[in-house]
Design an enzyme around this catalytic site. Structure first.
Site, PDB file in Angstrom:
ATOM      1  N   GLU A  69       0.821  -1.215   0.000  1.00 28.97           N
ATOM      2  CA  GLU A  69       0.000   0.000   0.000  1.00 28.97           C
ATOM      3  C   GLU A  69       0.855   1.265   0.000  1.00 28.97           C
ATOM      4  OE1 GLU A  69      -2.953   0.028   3.135  1.00 28.97           O
ATOM      5  OE2 GLU A  69      -3.841  -1.865   2.447  1.00 28.97           O
TER       6      GLU A  69
ATOM      7  N   GLU B  95      -8.304   2.705  -4.700  1.00 28.95           N
ATOM      8  CA  GLU B  95      -9.414   2.431  -3.777  1.00 28.95           C
ATOM      9  C   GLU B  95     -10.089   3.724  -3.332  1.00 28.95           C
ATOM     10  OE1 GLU B  95      -8.694  -0.362  -0.590  1.00 28.95           O
ATOM     11  OE2 GLU B  95     -10.602   0.126   0.374  1.00 28.95           O
TER      12      GLU B  95
HETATM   13  O1  KIV Z   1      -6.950  -6.366   1.537  1.00 32.28           O
HETATM   14  C1  KIV Z   1      -7.726  -6.235   0.580  1.00 32.28           C
HETATM   15  O2  KIV Z   1      -8.695  -6.977   0.411  1.00 32.28           O
HETATM   16  C2  KIV Z   1      -7.451  -5.150  -0.369  1.00 32.28           C
HETATM   17  C3  KIV Z   1      -8.498  -4.871  -1.405  1.00 32.28           C
HETATM   18  C4  KIV Z   1      -9.584  -4.069  -0.806  1.00 32.28           C
HETATM   19  C5  KIV Z   1      -7.925  -4.240  -2.617  1.00 32.28           C
HETATM   20  O3  KIV Z   1      -6.452  -4.527  -0.298  1.00 32.28           O
END
Ligand code: KIV
Length: 296
Positions: free
Chosen positions: A126, A193
Site C-alpha cells: 500500500e 481504492e
Molecule cells: O486487503 C484487501 O482486500 C485489499 C483490497 C480491498 C484491494 O487490499
C-alpha cells in the site's frame, strides 16, 4: 519437452504480461479476494483473472476492527491454502502492515517468504512515499509487485478513517503522482481504492499498466471486490461501493437453524446417514455387551 513436474505446476496460469495486453485491448480484468482453498477453487472455476489474498482477512474473516494487526505468517498460511485451490488465476499476496515499512531489505525478505513459502505469484503493498522504493527493490528481486493508492486501510488513521481520497485537486494530483511513481518503480498494476471515478479515469489513462478499481468507477482497467462483501458473507456494514451478488450469510443462518431444529426434534440423522453392521456381528456384539454375559 518440459519435465512433467514443471509443466503441471504452471499449466494454465495466466501469464502476467497478458494483463497489459488486456488493458490495450480494453478487456476488463477481474479480481476478487480469497482466503482459503475452496474459495480459491471457486474463483478459478468462475474464470476470475486475479486473486488477492488480502489483509482484509483481518476484518472479514478474523473479526478485527482494522487490518493493522494482520501478521505476515497469516498471509503466508492463507496464500498456501488459496494456491492449492486456484490454478489459472494469478495469486497476489498482500504485504501486511509492518512487513515492509522498515527498509527495502525487510520488504524484499518478506516478499520472498510470500513467494517461496506461500506460493504467491506476486505481492501487493500500500501507499506511495517510501513504498515506491520498496516496490522498486522487490521488483528488482524478480517478484511482481502491485501498488495500491487512494484509501489505504493500513494507514487509515493518518487518512482520518475509511474515507474516499483524492477529492481535492491537490489530493488528486498527489494520487496521480503516486500511481506514476509506482509504475516507474516497476509495478505491474495499481489498485485505486475509494477515489472519484473522474480522478480514477485520468489516472488510468496516464498509466501503461492496468489500474484495478475498488470504489473508483467503471473506467479502471479492472475491478476488485472483497469476497465476504460481494457474497453477503459478512454481518457488518459494507462500504457503499460494494455490490452484493449473493446473500450467503442469510443462507447459512437459515441452514444452521434448520439443522438445529432437526437435531432437537430427532429428524436428523435418518437411517441413510448411518452405517450398517451385519446381523450376526450385531447379535454377537449385543450378547457381549449384556452385563451378565461372561467375558472370553
Ligand atoms: O486487503 C484487501 O482486500 C485489499 C483490497 C480491498 C484491494 O487490499
Amino acid at each position: 519437452m518440459k519435465p512433467q513436474r514443471y509443466a503441471s505446476w504452471t499449466a494454465g496460469k495466466l501469464p502476467l504480461p497478458e494483463l497489459r495486453e488486456m488493458k490495450k485491448r480494453g478487456e476488463k480484468i477481474v479480481m476478487v479476494t480469497a482466503y482459503d482453498a475452496p474459495s480459491g477453487r471457486l474463483a478459478d472455476a468462475a474464470g476470475v483473472d486475479l486473486i488477492l489474498v488480502g489483509d482484509s482477512s483481518g476484518m472479514v474473516v478474523h473479526g478485527r476492527e482494522s487490518t493493522v494487526a494482520v501478521s505476515l505468517d497469516e498471509i503466508v498460511f492463507m496464500t498456501q491454502w488459496v494456491t492449492r485451490g486456484a490454478k489459472r488465476p494469478l495469486v497476489i499476496a498482500d504485504m501486511p502492515f509492518g512487513s515492509y515499512e522498515i527498509s527495502d531489505e525487510q520488504a524484499v525478505s518478506n516478499a520472498v517468504r510470500l513467494v517461496k513459502e506461500g506460493g504467491a505469484d506476486a505481492i501487493k503493498l500500500e501507499r506511495g512515499g517510501t513504498s515506491v522504493s520498496r516496490a522498486r527493490a522487490i521488483a528488482a528481486a524478480g517478484i511482481p509487485v502491485m501498488g495500491h493508492v487512494g484509501l489505504t486501510p493500513q494507514t487509515s488513521t493518518v487518512l482520518g478513517g475509511f474515507k474516499a481520497q483524492g477529492r481535492t485537486a491537490e489530493q488528486a494530483r498527489q494520487l496521480l503522482d503516486e500511481a506514476r511513481a509506482l509504475e516507474g518503480a516497476g509495478c505491474f498494476a495499481v489498485v485505486l481504492e475509494a477515489v472519484p471515478a473522474e480522478v480514477a479515469r485520468t489516472v488510468t489513462g496516464s498509466l501503461a499498466v492496468p489500474t484495478i478499481g475498488i470504489g473508483a468507477g467503471a473506467d479502471c482497467d479492472g475491478q476488485v471486490l472483497v469476497w465476504h462483501d460481494m457474497l453477503g458473507y459478512y454481518e457488518g456494514h459494507a462500504p457503499r461501493f460494494v455490490k452484493r451478488y449473493a446473500d450467503l450469510g442469510a443462507s447459512i443462518t437459515d441452514a444452521l437453524g434448520r439443522f438445529a431444529e432437526d437435531v432437537r426434534t430427532g429428524a436428523f440423522p435418518e437411517r441413510q446417514h448411518t452405517y450398517a453392521i451385519p446381523e450376526e456381528e450385531l447379535a454377537a456384539f449385543e450378547e457381549a455387551a449384556r452385563p451378565s454375559s461372561p467375558r472370553r
